[in-house]
Motif scaffolding. Structure first.
Motif, PDB file in Angstrom:
ATOM      1  N   TYR A   1       4.257   4.150  17.547  1.00 45.99           N
ATOM      2  CA  TYR A   1       4.285   3.720  16.147  1.00 45.99           C
ATOM      3  C   TYR A   1       5.716   3.560  15.655  1.00 45.99           C
ATOM      4  CZ  TYR A   1      -0.622   4.979  16.209  1.00 45.99           C
ATOM      5  OH  TYR A   1      -1.953   5.046  16.511  1.00 45.99           O
ATOM      6  N   THR A   2       5.923   2.493  14.889  1.00 49.38           N
ATOM      7  CA  THR A   2       7.225   2.199  14.291  1.00 49.38           C
ATOM      8  C   THR A   2       6.988   1.952  12.807  1.00 49.38           C
ATOM      9  OG1 THR A   2       7.712   1.015  16.340  1.00 49.38           O
ATOM     10  CG2 THR A   2       9.255   0.723  14.519  1.00 49.38           C
ATOM     11  N   ILE A   3       7.959   2.320  11.975  1.00 49.61           N
ATOM     12  CA  ILE A   3       7.781   2.082  10.545  1.00 49.61           C
ATOM     13  C   ILE A   3       8.110   0.626  10.224  1.00 49.61           C
ATOM     14  CG2 ILE A   3      10.113   2.750   9.801  1.00 49.61           C
ATOM     15  CD1 ILE A   3       8.560   4.253   7.442  1.00 49.61           C
ATOM     16  N   THR A   4       7.367   0.042   9.300  1.00 49.22           N
ATOM     17  CA  THR A   4       7.653  -1.331   8.863  1.00 49.22           C
ATOM     18  C   THR A   4       8.572  -1.287   7.646  1.00 49.22           C
ATOM     19  OG1 THR A   4       5.805  -1.364   7.315  1.00 49.22           O
ATOM     20  CG2 THR A   4       5.337  -2.060   9.575  1.00 49.22           C
ATOM     21  N   ASP A   5       9.051  -2.454   7.231  1.00 53.53           N
ATOM     22  CA  ASP A   5       9.876  -2.505   6.023  1.00 53.53           C
ATOM     23  C   ASP A   5       9.095  -1.997   4.821  1.00 53.53           C
ATOM     24  OD1 ASP A   5      11.934  -3.476   7.510  1.00 53.53           O
ATOM     25  OD2 ASP A   5      11.680  -5.576   6.924  1.00 53.53           O
ATOM     26  N   ASP A   6       7.843  -2.455   4.709  1.00 56.81           N
ATOM     27  CA  ASP A   6       7.001  -1.974   3.617  1.00 56.81           C
ATOM     28  C   ASP A   6       6.858  -0.456   3.661  1.00 56.81           C
ATOM     29  OD1 ASP A   6       6.644  -4.489   2.657  1.00 56.81           O
ATOM     30  OD2 ASP A   6       4.476  -4.590   3.014  1.00 56.81           O
ATOM     31  N   GLY A   7       6.693   0.060   4.862  1.00 55.71           N
ATOM     32  CA  GLY A   7       6.544   1.499   5.014  1.00 55.71           C
ATOM     33  C   GLY A   7       7.781   2.238   4.533  1.00 55.71           C
ATOM     34  N   ARG A   8       8.927   1.718   4.886  1.00 53.22           N
ATOM     35  CA  ARG A   8      10.172   2.370   4.493  1.00 53.22           C
ATOM     36  C   ARG A   8      10.364   2.321   2.981  1.00 53.22           C
ATOM     37  NH1 ARG A   8      14.304   4.236   7.710  1.00 53.22           N
ATOM     38  NH2 ARG A   8      13.399   3.302   9.568  1.00 53.22           N
ATOM     39  N   VAL A   9      10.034   1.171   2.390  1.00 47.78           N
ATOM     40  CA  VAL A   9      10.128   1.046   0.931  1.00 47.78           C
ATOM     41  C   VAL A   9       9.226   2.080   0.250  1.00 47.78           C
ATOM     42  CG1 VAL A   9       9.506  -0.436  -1.025  1.00 47.78           C
ATOM     43  CG2 VAL A   9      10.796  -1.390   0.905  1.00 47.78           C
ATOM     44  N   GLU A  10       7.995   2.157   0.736  1.00 43.82           N
ATOM     45  CA  GLU A  10       7.041   3.088   0.123  1.00 43.82           C
ATOM     46  C   GLU A  10       7.493   4.537   0.301  1.00 43.82           C
ATOM     47  OE1 GLU A  10       4.701   2.936  -1.895  1.00 43.82           O
ATOM     48  OE2 GLU A  10       3.906   4.965  -1.667  1.00 43.82           O
ATOM     49  N   LEU A  11       7.981   4.864   1.475  1.00 40.05           N
ATOM     50  CA  LEU A  11       8.455   6.227   1.737  1.00 40.05           C
ATOM     51  C   LEU A  11       9.614   6.587   0.818  1.00 40.05           C
ATOM     52  CD1 LEU A  11       8.607   8.849   3.370  1.00 40.05           C
ATOM     53  CD2 LEU A  11       9.934   7.614   5.109  1.00 40.05           C
ATOM     54  N   GLU A  12      10.571   5.665   0.690  1.00 40.05           N
ATOM     55  CA  GLU A  12      11.733   5.968  -0.147  1.00 40.05           C
ATOM     56  C   GLU A  12      11.347   6.050  -1.621  1.00 40.05           C
ATOM     57  OE1 GLU A  12      14.851   3.258   0.982  1.00 40.05           O
ATOM     58  OE2 GLU A  12      14.962   4.109   3.009  1.00 40.05           O
ATOM     59  N   ARG A  13      10.397   5.215  -2.028  1.00 38.54           N
ATOM     60  CA  ARG A  13       9.900   5.307  -3.393  1.00 38.54           C
ATOM     61  C   ARG A  13       9.324   6.704  -3.647  1.00 38.54           C
ATOM     62  NH1 ARG A  13       5.936   5.985  -5.956  1.00 38.54           N
ATOM     63  NH2 ARG A  13       4.563   6.048  -4.155  1.00 38.54           N
TER      64      ARG A  13
END
Lengths: 180, 180
Positions: free
Chosen positions: A76-88
């Motif tokens: 599993y790799t994080i997507t850009d959307d995933g990173r945005v959501e995590l940082e939010r």
DNA sequence: GGGTACATGTAATCAGTTACATGATTTA
DNA sequence: TAAATCATGTAACTGATTACATGTACCC
């Protein structure tokens, strides 16, 4: 970007997101990381670490790639959307107060129904368990190099140490001087 | 006596059993007691305090009697079997380590992904929340008379106080001196 | 007597757990 | 090559939560 409804994400979702964000991982690797760090404060069965990443792929927050030989496991790799959501989420304040779910404390709460000897042995058992846990945390602490690229897990561990020391003091006091 | 399979009983079951053991109660009264004591460490929605006692009646550990006028609410009383089972559980050692589920700590764990300012404001928000919580506990502590028939809830509260003080020290240190 | 807050419950859903099942790798 | 262990998953279940719904008492 990150148009996914937040409601669908639980603390475990963010935990998985966070672990994958710092390094692409298989479920088994997640399991190992959890077992040696966050799992001490937030435990759950390994099956959750197979089901949850799959769910996050469905939401577009992780992507997966299956190895094409050997165990054919999914990385599993994080997507850009995933990173945005995590940082939010990381930036959003944590409102709910912590839950200190401790069966020992719960038993103490109701110990009016038992004898002083029962209270004493509860306190001694709890004290021993916490000393053991403290020793484990201290061993982990000692194993971390002074210069580490990510000091935050270490910082979190420090709270664990403080908490265990408080528990030891508490149960020691109860054992030597039971309420009556 | 107490021939009920233990597997069917959860911590919440024992919590209900314990509260009813010390005083026959309606679900609403349970809700109020939880909200001012154990609920601080082990929270759950009020609906659980309607569903769980009903289940315990089915297991023969509680009995209920419905008021025959007014709100016709159900008053739960512990049975002999219930008391036996509760005392058995109280005497049995608590094995699983406590779970310290704290979203603030979880965010800190992953704070390598955010800026130093973000860490600082997380720490300040957490610190403020814990100071508020501490003040609440201290108010409760102050409201308890020196001679109380059941000193155990008070003893449990003391652990809560220690824990909050540890959290305040911890987050204060993080705020003034963020890991990097 | 109308509104508001308190009180009491039920139904549906879901996250998390338990239990099961099997594959791959190492060791004796 | 058998046994043991490590690794990888799935299916079914269920405790707990969310959301809904309504009743009762008090206050203006």
């Amino acid at each position: 970007m990150a148009s996914v409804s937040t409601r669908e994400l639980t603390p475990v979702s963010y935990l998985v997101l966070g672990l994958v964000a710092s390094e692409a991982s298989t479920s088994y690797e997640l399991k190992q990381k959890v077992a040696s760090s966050v799992g001490f404060m937030w435990a759950f069965p390994h099956s959750a670490l197979y089901a949850e990443p799959a769910r996050l792929v469905g939401l577009g927050l992780l992507s997966d790639r299956q190895e094409d030989h050997g165990r054919r496991r999914r990385v599993y790799t994080i997507t850009d959307d995933g990173r945005v959501e995590l940082e939010r989420w990381l930036r959003e304040p944590a409102t709910e107060p912590p839950q200190l779910r401790d069966l020992g404390l719960l038993k103490l709460f109701f110990s009016n129904l038992t004898s002083e000897d029962d209270v004493r042995s509860l306190a001694e058992a709890q004290s021993a368990a916490h000393r053991e846990r403290l020793a484990l945390y201290e061993a982990i602490e000692a194993s971390i190099p002074a210069e580490t690229p990510d000091p935050f897990p270490f910082a979190t561990l420090r709270m664990g140490l403080m908490c265990e020391r408080a528990f030891i003091a508490f149960w020691g006091e109860i054992a030597t001087n039971p309420p009556q």
